[in-house]
Design an enzyme around this catalytic site. Structure first.
Site, PDB file in Angstrom:
ATOM      1  N   GLU C 156      29.214 -44.536   6.567  1.00  0.00           N
ATOM      2  CA  GLU C 156      28.801 -45.077   5.261  1.00  0.00           C
ATOM      3  C   GLU C 156      29.982 -45.367   4.337  1.00  0.00           C
ATOM      4  O   GLU C 156      30.073 -44.806   3.244  1.00  0.00           O
ATOM      5  CB  GLU C 156      27.827 -44.102   4.579  1.00  0.00           C
ATOM      6  CG  GLU C 156      26.508 -43.978   5.323  1.00  0.00           C
ATOM      7  CD  GLU C 156      25.469 -43.114   4.606  1.00  0.00           C
ATOM      8  OE1 GLU C 156      25.832 -42.359   3.695  1.00  0.00           O
ATOM      9  OE2 GLU C 156      24.286 -43.204   4.971  1.00  0.00           O
ATOM     10  N   GLU C 312      20.283 -44.178  10.969  1.00  0.00           N
ATOM     11  CA  GLU C 312      19.817 -42.932  10.354  1.00  0.00           C
ATOM     12  C   GLU C 312      18.494 -43.179   9.660  1.00  0.00           C
ATOM     13  O   GLU C 312      18.278 -44.250   9.078  1.00  0.00           O
ATOM     14  CB  GLU C 312      20.796 -42.416   9.281  1.00  0.00           C
ATOM     15  CG  GLU C 312      22.105 -41.910   9.775  1.00  0.00           C
ATOM     16  CD  GLU C 312      22.956 -41.342   8.611  1.00  0.00           C
ATOM     17  OE1 GLU C 312      22.373 -41.024   7.545  1.00  0.00           O
ATOM     18  OE2 GLU C 312      24.180 -41.248   8.763  1.00  0.00           O
TER      19      GLU C 312
END
Ligand code: ZN
Ligand code: ZN
Ligand code: ZN
Lengths: 670, 670, 670
Positions: C156, C312
């Site tokens: 991320e 995710e």
């Protein structure tokens, strides 16, 4: 903690205020006028010297104590005792300028400038040296003074410091606690996000621009701050105790102030004292404010293990709350005697006289800027003084509580820091208060304790949201119930150990409760989940658990959505005792159901009382005193106690904001 | 302040805008097109040079002024006058880089980086040197230019700086004011919280991480900031005045901007000018926005002691308000002429042409990105230009107000900084506006002054919430009333002296009011306390005082709770005059009752007007001009003035957002 | 982007989670138990090594990779593939201590302390060196491992750094872009407020205490941050690609994370993957949350130019949203398969097992602290695994969308930074979603693209609020329409060029739209402006434009106030195509009208569906798969597709949170 020594000198209720005559040195008439007014207001004690450091030590090493001696002498001559303060709540400007290290460093690592108060480092060697010196000077001059009945150490300790001295002290604290980095890494679960420390020097206190989410570290930092503050407190006492080993000392607490675990201080104070500033008249009525304030008094009485002191309260308004709301007629007396009802041996105010300038000049005081006794406030204070005189036999008496509510600082720290089911609020304090309030409304005296206090003396213990089980707590709860006690537990309990590490495998409280929570739902503000049982329908909010029952009896089950038929409230027999479990935050009436059921089963007396009226009790060798207090905002009628004599108040009914005190003599009690 | 010199050159209304042709140097056609459009829009003045420093001095000491001369010449040839700006509102990047000391230091002691505007230290010797040099160059070249009718000094002065230069200057300011540390310590009441200063070097400006609660210091810091800013203003004027001693100078104020006490500037400006950006159409109707804007105009007229200039307003929308709401048809003309009605001799805009890029490219302008005259905005501006021409006889005329409202910067600073009865808000500005609004609705011209201006010329003075009584103010109020004036006072008045030290003993205004306030209640938002009197029931909110009457006549008394029967509104005779007192913030209708009663008793004319319509007046030697303005959001009918001639507007009725101007000639007036 | 290489190894849906066995080294049984549970849960992939840097390199230059090899080996033996992560999302404490330059500097120029994650400078030479070294070690050891099917680069990516290295890099970026300072000064329109730069060294990144309002600079800073992050991403890949040139790499995106223009990354990733965390059950029903989540999936599929990965998602709750709301029964499966319906070839979770401590210990995981498979969450995961198996033929298939919605990062940056018509919010994302939602409800597959993607393949393109027209965009839109396409445009479009410089003169989109906006009204929250047309009355909110028509047909006109009779919705013929224009933000039904009309005219199939039900399609060589998904919160009945076979779900009706998958074989399709 036995009654402190000063009780022998002053075997009556103390009534007084914080007093700062040093502000009025340019106004020579004020001091004599103050003495006249103090006597008129029925005052018998003053706290002096708070924030007087610059007046006591106007330049480094030069002390001027004569003015203070004069003040104490004159008060003493007028039968007014003194709590003598150490002046460390604020330091002289010359000190901040010469030794910037005495100033606090914020979490963002900014060193404060001189200003405000409570702005010092508890670790700084210079600050400790200067503190020791001024306290020693005060002790040398005043420890033996007949007018000084006790020491008021500093003022409302609080806050933290992140300077290099404190960082070093934090590391020492951790080394002592954990021994090895390896142990610390495990306890803080640092493998997560690659936080493993490979050298002690890498450890630093929490910071908004550094580490803030390692919960174990946050927790240890809070523990360190408590320990470092207590250490400073001990450092302050030392020079006094060196000269006068029996000198009574106290420091004014701030209710349930979150920043310090006050339980760590109780062995070091001679008596607990605290500052109470409830927000009266903020809501539709004062019932919840009343019972919250009662809870704070009971917490401080429990900390004090006997009578405590109300060290500060306002005779009228504060100046720091959003609204400085006037007290309605009767409320000053009610809130003053409320402290007494819960175990206070004093009613003291901040402040005697309004200062002329600076930030608290508009804070309530016994004497206002008009300087006269011709005010409603002054008359309220006078009346309170009269009442305390009338009740003076009660001073020194204790309270035996059949029930306790567990309200635990370390649990609170962990619970609120956890990023978990509701990050807006989990309502820990409010949920504890739900249980306290149910006892309060039922007229059942309660101790408010943390989770590691002994439980043997209680019949009922409520331990709401006991997320953290510190070492021994599970065993203590089990043995309390095994021996016949009744325990009330709730959702979000038994989740982590003392370092905020989750318990693995079977939940630690499952044997006690006979129920296993599976999931917890962080509900939106507007959401309600209902449960139905014998007592009818009850509403749950904020947090609810989806659980399955093992051995418990289901008292009510949820009726909504996919929680339907899952248990809401259960009751489990564990050896000789009983455990109630509530799987979420239930509305107030639901908690009251449980407390009633628990009290009936445990043989604890429930006093039938109108809503908003409570009854509290103090006990002496010769009998007991019953305080009926009305926070309902309306006149109320209650059943008078039998064989009792009305000691204070006019018989019937109990007026709005009214208080009645009844005496029950021992022979009549049985 | 007499009419400034430029009025002789331009004996008509000025109509124009801020103009930045330097942004368009790469676009050669734009300038000529601008000239064409300016004339089409009936513009006769432009403010040039604001924020042009880098264009004027692209590297240190190298000046490029030719482009500016060309601009001024061409404008002048086209009969467009110029307000020439000093460029100090923003500085070149080379300067910030070479001399970081020119950048401002925030209260948290962070030095700003280069960027934004208004980001300089008023004390920095380098900034003063550079400012003097560029202003001198401008003056040398342009002071005698026929097209330059005045100097626009910098832009919207504001903000403060906490650098070491400013700290030193603050200490000098304090030494000059107090002489001794002892005097300062008393004035700031530093004994409180042990703040006593023992050396001047210990004094530092307020800081969020240092001192913030010594009210006397906060107050002196604000005074210092005003003084230092004025000193910088004088420093800016000096090189201009050296060359042209009579040069008219102004600097654009920002209404009632809290950071600067504009009254301290009035002796140094040739005429007051200000920037007005009301939020039209934000509420259900524009009545309150209208009267608030009127109040700002009247404040600036009062500051100017005669006509003032509307230096900036938007021809359409701003880009910095939360919503860039379009003006409804009619509103541009109404709000432009509203300024004129209250004494403005100009209608000027920010900005002439929308810039292509950066932060204000979406701010309203006379000419948009389309670059044409074919827009509603352009036509609105044209129409305004036509109207100003039609009314041009009015330019230069004055206003004689029989009433004044006291709106005092120093009182405001102290009142809002005080930690007192309501820390959320005490609504000072709103309470002042309540009184202003009542006059406005009654068509009574009002001056808006601070508490140390002369009062002799008024029949009625309203001084709401005069918490601070500066030296001489009590005496001035007493002598005003003694000589027959009518004074309106309210709650929370006469509490502190000029240093925010509370008055001791009998309240200083008690003789005037005949009533003594005992306690003030900081009410919750939802709370109402009612009072009943001849005029019926009135509601009080936010703050109410519990008082007792001495000599005053009680006009209405509270009816609720423990305020019952305590006075709400009173009237006291003091020598030849009258004092009204309102013991809390009463609803608008309650204030209007009082203003009506006061006006009737004082012989001040009340004009019967529909709600939301006001009448304002400008007077000349030959007669007067009456402006009827409709902010009600609906068409309205009013009684036309007698023996008057309709100068502007179509006769009847007064349309939504409409304005009528009537002329009354002197011979017809008596 | 073709299907990445790993698809050959794993020609089925991936199902798995982030896995951190390094947290459990002290708990020897956990790893084997994990393997057992993974197989039980139908998992076939794990992401390992995320945040493991300190475990991999516990001291500088000493690597410990054996434990990781053991993990990968054992997973591989159990048929579980691995995405191997580079560990750079967080760095070891020893590195921060030895090389503080690796830590990020905030916009206020504060250098962070060690802590949290994503706290490093992308420019720092030391950080690049250390990153290269550890990635190389991992590649050397694992690039050829059969169990490793791809590389999960860092985690991320996000945030920015303002250190001196980054300042220097920013200046290089600008020099490369603009060549000369003169060009930069023009692009940023620096003459405004005297911001002209006269030396490159004067340029610094935006800062709260420096420059923040030069929109061109803000925009370039955001572009620089994207470029520098991509450069760091490339730097991370390099050592891996050196050893294994074909190694599949991805990095997990965060939906439409505003800080990075993901379109700049698509050429460098082998497949796009992203992390999806919708807030289910937050509103009355899940319709808008459902279609927003669909839009995010479509954006990522469009970025990936083919199938993407759901890297995710939470198997139950997060721990960082305000409320950790449990998923209702069915919602886990629905939201997992929703990703698949939109083109995902995987369903992966954060996280496999709840950590015991630190900040994410309460984040949802497949395995909880109880450590068992006996939970609702585990069963939900199992069921999802079963479903993915049943649908496994679909893996790898694509989507052909007849329509596209333009959602442009650079436009969004400029639009939201602009100080313009509404500074509270202009609702860009919401307005884009209005258009997406209308397609979604009509069962029309949509690509979500930025403004510089090719348009030829679409029949309908919606480009709401296209404030910024980057170079070539106007031409691309014109040629799209000229060739017969249907374009939907709205208010506040075509205002600025790529540097946020306003277009001058005639609006650039006027030829396309046949309508010229004159003014835009920033409306208050409560304000509504109505328009009437064939479809009835529609309400507009927040922003509306007052325009005049040139060639367009007016479909509806405003009926309120001074907008009356000005066009609200128009339709213009442009060569062979059609352009709709909406002069403000119209209510949802108004957008649906337009999409229906446009689809009918363009021959795009509209699927009749109950409100809250959508249909999405994936296509293979042999046919297509239709996903019917019900977000309405209630059971729904829909018309089954013809000649189709129900592959998943029980026939009828479509239950609450239900999903049906139908297969249509090619021969049956025509
Ligand atoms: Zn410290
Ligand atoms: Zn300065
Ligand atoms: Zn950097």
């Amino acid at each position: 903690m036995a009654h402190p020594l000063f009780h022998e000198k002053t075997p009556y209720f103390l009534h007084g205020a914080d007093y700062n005559p040093e502000q009025w040195k340019r106004y020579p008439d004020v001091f004599e006028e103050d003495l006249r007014l103090m006597k008129k207001a029925q005052c018998n004690v003053m706290s002096v010297g708070i924030f007087s450091w610059t007046e006591l030590e106007p330049e480094e090493g030069r002390y001027e104590l004569d003015w203070l001696e004069e003040v104490i002498n004159r008060l003493h001559e007028n039968d007014i005792s003194v709590f003598l303060a150490t002046p460390t709540g604020a330091r002289p400007a010359w000190m901040s300028r010469k030794y910037p290290e005495v100033l606090r460093v914020q979490a963002d690592r900014t060193r404060n400038l001189h200003g405000l108060r409570h702005n010092h480092c508890f670790t700084s060697p210079v600050y400790r040296e200067k503190t020791e010196a001024v306290n020693r000077k005060l002790a040398e001059r005043f420890a033996a003074h007949q007018g000084v009945i006790g020491w008021h150490i500093s003022n409302e300790y609080g806050g933290d410091c992140h300077c290099n001295y404190c960082q070093e002290a934090f590391r020492s604290f951790l080394k002592k606690k954990y021994g090895t980095l390896d142990a610390l890494n495990h306890a803080w679960w640092t493998t997560f996000w690659s936080h493993t420390y490979t050298s002690w020097e890498e450890v630093e206190s929490p910071a908004p621009h550094g580490e803030s989410m390692v919960h174990g570290m946050n927790l240890d930092w809070k523990r360190f701050v408590t320990e470092q503050t207590r250490d400073f407190f001990r450092h302050e006492i030392q020079p006094i105790r060196k000269i006068s080993p029996q000198a009574p000392v106290t420091t004014n607490f701030m209710g349930d102030y979150e920043g310090l675990n006050y339980w760590k201080f109780v062995d070091d104070v001679s008596i607990v004292s605290w500052d109470s500033y409830p927000l009266w008249h903020q809501r539709e009525n004062d019932i919840l404010t009343g019972s919250w304030t009662s809870m704070m008094h009971d917490l401080n009485r429990s900390l004090s293990r006997g009578p405590f002191l109300l060290m500060e309260s306002t005779p009228s308004v504060t100046n720091w709350q959003p609204h400085s709301k006037l007290k309605e007629p009767g409320m000053h007396l009610l809130s003053s005697l409320q402290a007494v009802a819960h175990g206070s041996d004093s009613v003291q105010y901040f402040q005697w006289r309004k200062s002329r300038g600076s930030s608290e000049k508009l804070h309530g005081a016994v004497v206002g800027h008009d300087g006269t006794e011709h005010t409603r406030v002054f008359r309220d204070v006078q009346d309170t003084g009269e009442a305390l005189k009338a009740l003076s036999d009660i001073a020194g008496s204790g309270t035996k509580a059949p029930a306790a509510v567990i309200y635990d600082w370390e649990n609170r720290w962990a619970l609120k820091d956890a990023q978990g089911p509701r990050n807006e609020s989990v309502f820990y304090e409010e949920t504890v208060h739900d249980y306290y309030h149910a006892f309060w409304q039922a007229g059942i005296p309660v101790d408010v304790i943390d989770s590691v206090q002994p439980l043997q003396s209680y019949k009922i213990v409520a331990a709401p949201m006991l997320y953290m089980l510190r070492p021994g707590v599970k065993e203590a709860l089990e043995s309390f119930v095994a021996e016949g006690g009744t325990l009330l537990l709730t959702h979000w309990s038994g989740v982590v150990d003392e370092n905020d590490l989750a318990f693995l495998g079977r939940p630690p409280l499952a044997d006690l409760t006979g129920i296993v929570p599976e999931e917890i739902d962080g509900m939106y503000e507007s959401q309600i989940r209902r449960a139905a049982g014998k007592g009818g329908i009850r509403e749950f909010r904020y947090l609810t658990e989806r659980s399955h029952v093992e051995s418990a009896e289901v008292l009510s089950s949820f009726t909504d959505d996919f929680f339907r038929d899952h248990p809401a409230v259960t009751r489990n027999n564990f050896k000789n005792g009983t455990v109630y479990y509530t799987a979420g935050r239930v509305e107030s009436a639901g908690v009251q159901d449980l407390i009633h059921q628990a009290a009936e089963e445990s043989g604890v007396e429930i006093v039938p009382l109108p809503e908003g009226v409570t009854r509290q009790k103090r006990e002496t060798d010769t009998g007991s005193y019953l305080f009926y207090m009305n926070f309902s905002g309306e006149e109320q009628v209650y059943s008078h106690p039998e064989k009792a004599e009305l000691l204070f108040g006019s018989r019937c009914p109990l007026e709005k904001h009214g208080i009645h005190v009844w005496q029950v003599r021992k022979e009549e009690q049985k």
